[in-house]
Design an enzyme around this catalytic site. Structure first.
Site, PDB file in Angstrom:
ATOM      1  N   CYS A 127       0.838  -1.200   0.000  1.00  0.00           N
ATOM      2  CA  CYS A 127       0.000   0.000   0.000  1.00  0.00           C
ATOM      3  C   CYS A 127       0.880   1.261   0.000  1.00  0.00           C
ATOM      4  CB  CYS A 127      -0.997  -0.032   1.161  1.00  0.00           C
ATOM      5  SG  CYS A 127      -2.337   1.163   0.967  1.00  0.00           S
ATOM      6  N   HIS A 179      -3.823  -4.878  -0.004  1.00  0.00           N
ATOM      7  CA  HIS A 179      -3.378  -5.440   1.276  1.00  0.00           C
ATOM      8  C   HIS A 179      -3.473  -6.964   1.227  1.00  0.00           C
ATOM      9  CE1 HIS A 179      -2.931  -1.755   3.664  1.00  0.00           C
ATOM     10  NE2 HIS A 179      -3.890  -1.291   2.891  1.00  0.00           N
ATOM     11  N   GLU A 184      -2.556  -9.066   3.346  1.00  0.00           N
ATOM     12  CA  GLU A 184      -2.904  -9.601   4.669  1.00  0.00           C
ATOM     13  C   GLU A 184      -4.407  -9.538   4.942  1.00  0.00           C
ATOM     14  OE1 GLU A 184      -2.253  -5.194   5.392  1.00  0.00           O
ATOM     15  OE2 GLU A 184      -1.457  -6.734   4.047  1.00  0.00           O
TER      16      GLU A 184
END
EC number: 4.3.2.10
Length: 197
Positions: free
Chosen positions: A78, A179, A181
């Site tokens: 990001c 992202h 994650e």
């Protein structure tokens, strides 16, 4: 696998990244100082926030020269990916200048900004980060600025009013605008792929 150093410069979002790495049994440590740097095999620059204070905080760690000189794999996530570029229109901020493209602001007034939610990612090259990830897989985005698409450095692209670089690479430096994650199985596979580079 193992030895990922997560660069801590106060930009947030480290907790969710650590949780994902824990789920995947990928070993990592938080890098706060220069003395921590050489103990890792690869690095992640996470990031949520504003380019200008992020650069100030990163500069204060003393880690910038090490990040720019390393031959080990580096992944920016990001804002961390945007920091790899030369310049951001966010605060007219000079960045790390590792990958010679710019970070620009979405200007289409018909778009909802920030670009937030799931969007498909089309990999230009599937040999590294996108290995074993289905083409067009959806990843989770939250951003108001984007990296310009580059035929030389775009590893993947996405569309939101225009086509932008959703992943970039130059040599050992990689970046993803989304992202991983927070992106389910596809995101976990990408983190596993990075851990094996």
């Amino acid at each position: 696998m193992g030895g990922i150093g997560i660069v801590n410069y106060g930009a947030g979002n480290i907790f969710s990244l650590c949780s994902a790495l824990d789920r995947l049994s990928i070993s990592y440590k938080i890098i706060n100082t220069v003395s921590d740097f050489d103990t890792c095999e690869r690095y992640i620059i996470p990031g949520v926030g504003h380019a200008s204070p992020a650069m100030k905080q990163l500069n204060a760690t003393g880690l910038i020269p090490l990040l720019k000189q390393t031959s080990k794999p580096v992944l920016g996530i990001c804002l961390g990916m945007q920091l790899l570029s030369t310049f951001s229109e966010e605060g007219e901020t000079p960045l790390l200048d590792i990958i010679p493209i710019k970070t620009l602001k979405f200007t289409d007034k018909s778009l909802k900004i920030p670009h937030m939610g799931w969007n498909s990612v089309n990999a230009v090259n599937v040999a590294t980060l996108f290995k074993d990830i289905e083409q067009g897989s959806y990843f989770y985005f939250v951003h108001s600025f984007y990296l310009e698409n580059s035929s030389e450095y775009s590893l993947a692209t996405s569309d939101y009013g225009l086509t932008f670089a959703s992943s970039i690479q130059k040599n050992n430096y990689f970046g993803v605008q989304f992202h991983p994650e927070k992106s389910g199985k596809a995101g976990e596979q990408l983190l596993l792929n990075f851990a094996k580079l």
